[in-house]
Scaffold this motif. Structure first.
Motif, mmCIF file in Angstrom:
data_model
loop_
_atom_site.group_PDB
_atom_site.id
_atom_site.type_symbol
_atom_site.label_atom_id
_atom_site.label_comp_id
_atom_site.label_asym_id
_atom_site.label_seq_id
_atom_site.Cartn_x
_atom_site.Cartn_y
_atom_site.Cartn_z
ATOM 1 N N GLN A 107 0.819 -1.218 0.000
ATOM 2 C CA GLN A 107 0.000 0.000 0.000
ATOM 3 C C GLN A 107 0.852 1.268 0.000
ATOM 4 O O GLN A 107 0.324 2.355 -0.221
ATOM 5 C CB GLN A 107 -0.900 0.026 1.241
ATOM 6 C CG GLN A 107 -1.972 -1.050 1.274
ATOM 7 C CD GLN A 107 -2.715 -1.052 2.599
ATOM 8 O OE1 GLN A 107 -2.116 -1.141 3.665
ATOM 9 N NE2 GLN A 107 -4.034 -0.941 2.525
ATOM 10 N N GLU A 146 3.121 4.198 -1.008
ATOM 11 C CA GLU A 146 3.496 4.922 -2.233
ATOM 12 C C GLU A 146 5.005 4.946 -2.442
ATOM 13 O O GLU A 146 5.496 4.936 -3.561
ATOM 14 C CB GLU A 146 2.975 6.354 -2.163
ATOM 15 C CG GLU A 146 1.466 6.488 -2.144
ATOM 16 C CD GLU A 146 0.845 6.451 -3.521
ATOM 17 O OE1 GLU A 146 1.596 6.293 -4.503
ATOM 18 O OE2 GLU A 146 -0.391 6.588 -3.605
ATOM 19 N N PRO A 177 8.360 3.351 -6.136
ATOM 20 C CA PRO A 177 7.479 4.360 -6.738
ATOM 21 C C PRO A 177 7.268 4.109 -8.232
ATOM 22 O O PRO A 177 8.186 3.716 -8.944
ATOM 23 C CB PRO A 177 8.254 5.669 -6.509
ATOM 24 C CG PRO A 177 9.131 5.387 -5.327
ATOM 25 C CD PRO A 177 9.522 3.940 -5.455
ATOM 26 N N LYS A 210 1.827 0.257 -9.335
ATOM 27 C CA LYS A 210 0.461 0.428 -8.856
ATOM 28 C C LYS A 210 0.350 -0.139 -7.445
ATOM 29 O O LYS A 210 0.664 -1.304 -7.213
ATOM 30 C CB LYS A 210 -0.520 -0.290 -9.788
ATOM 31 C CG LYS A 210 -1.977 -0.094 -9.379
ATOM 32 C CD LYS A 210 -2.918 -0.827 -10.329
ATOM 33 C CE LYS A 210 -4.376 -0.632 -9.896
ATOM 34 N NZ LYS A 210 -5.320 -1.358 -10.792
ATOM 35 N N ILE A 211 -0.060 0.692 -6.499
ATOM 36 C CA ILE A 211 -0.212 0.215 -5.125
ATOM 37 C C ILE A 211 -1.531 -0.554 -4.987
ATOM 38 O O ILE A 211 -2.409 -0.474 -5.846
ATOM 39 C CB ILE A 211 -0.180 1.379 -4.115
ATOM 40 C CG1 ILE A 211 -1.361 2.329 -4.339
ATOM 41 C CG2 ILE A 211 1.148 2.125 -4.201
ATOM 42 C CD1 ILE A 211 -1.525 3.374 -3.245
#
Length: 243
Positions: free
Chosen positions: A141, A143, A147, A150-151
């Motif tokens: 989850q 960020e 980076p 897609k979380i």
């Protein structure tokens, strides 16, 4: 339309069959992508029948047999199966393995996650698997972790049924009707030849949970539930209606 998916994190290569085979088969039937991660083969602690075959048995032979059984069961259920081969009794999970599971989360984007009870005084591999499943979920989850990837959102986490519920402080608060896919789960169960002594046990568990599921929908609902799986939801449900 985006394909829905689910993730099962299994400490050993048979756990997902006994405890979540119905959920896997049912959701596959309903169009879900199903991913199973087996952290170990259960080669040391859950393969007694194989070890009793004689002095020529080796750890690699046991692993191969367990892998074959799990793949056959997964094929019956309609699941993708990935083996981390981390060893069992004891299971130990490195940071590398943890982050590999994070990658699985981000690839699968599960709508929900199934794993073990948070306590099990008879098998410490099981709660470790749940701990890792939850920790990987949190990292997936973030960020700032890799980076650009897609979380994941906040998929609910369910603990499937342990072998000795009271000692594990596991209380089912969710029952899943698996009557329509019971024959699929039973075929998958019978793939696990190394633990044949559990076939009838988990059939009885499914029947008992079916009775409880029927009791919890009330006698006015005309639904023939013969087999069910019990789950303990660990994450809160956010709803707009309490009915």
């Amino acid at each position: 339309m985006t394909e829905k998916s689910m993730l099962v994190v299994s400490a050993h290569s048979a756990d997902f069959v006994w405890r979540a085979g119905g959920a896997i088969a049912l959701h596959k039937k309903n169009g879900y992508r199903v991913k199973v991660v087996c952290l170990s083969f259960g080669e040391r602690g859950e393969s007694a029948k194989l070890w009793r075959k004689g002095p020529d048995m080796t750890i690699e032979k046991v692993k191969a047999a367990r892998r074959e059984e799990a793949l056959a069961a997964a094929e019956n259920l309609g699941a993708e199966c990935e083996f981390f081969d981390l060893g069992d009794y004891p299971l130990r999970v490195s940071d590398e393995a943890l982050l590999r599971l994070v990658d699985v989360y981000r690839d699968v984007q599960p709508a929900f996650v199934l794993s073990h009870s948070q306590k099990d005084p008879y098998n410490f591999d099981h709660p470790l698997a749940m701990h890792v499943a939850q920790e990987a979920r949190i990292i997936a989850q973030a960020e700032g972790h890799n980076p650009g990837q897609k979380i994941v959102g906040a998929p609910p986490v369910y603990a499937f049924e342990p072998h000795q519920t009271e000692q594990c402080e596991w209380i089912p608060n969710t029952f899943l009707d698996i009557t329509e896919v019971w024959d699929v789960k039973r075929r998958a169960i019978e793939c696990m030849a190394g633990q044949e002594h559990l076939w009838e046990y988990y059939t009885r568990v499914a029947q008992q949970r079916g009775v409880q599921a029927k009791r919890n929908i009330g006698i006015t609902v005309k639904r023939d539930i013969q087999y069910a799986e019990g789950y303990m939801r660990l994450t809160p449900a956010v709803v707009g209606d309490l009915s």
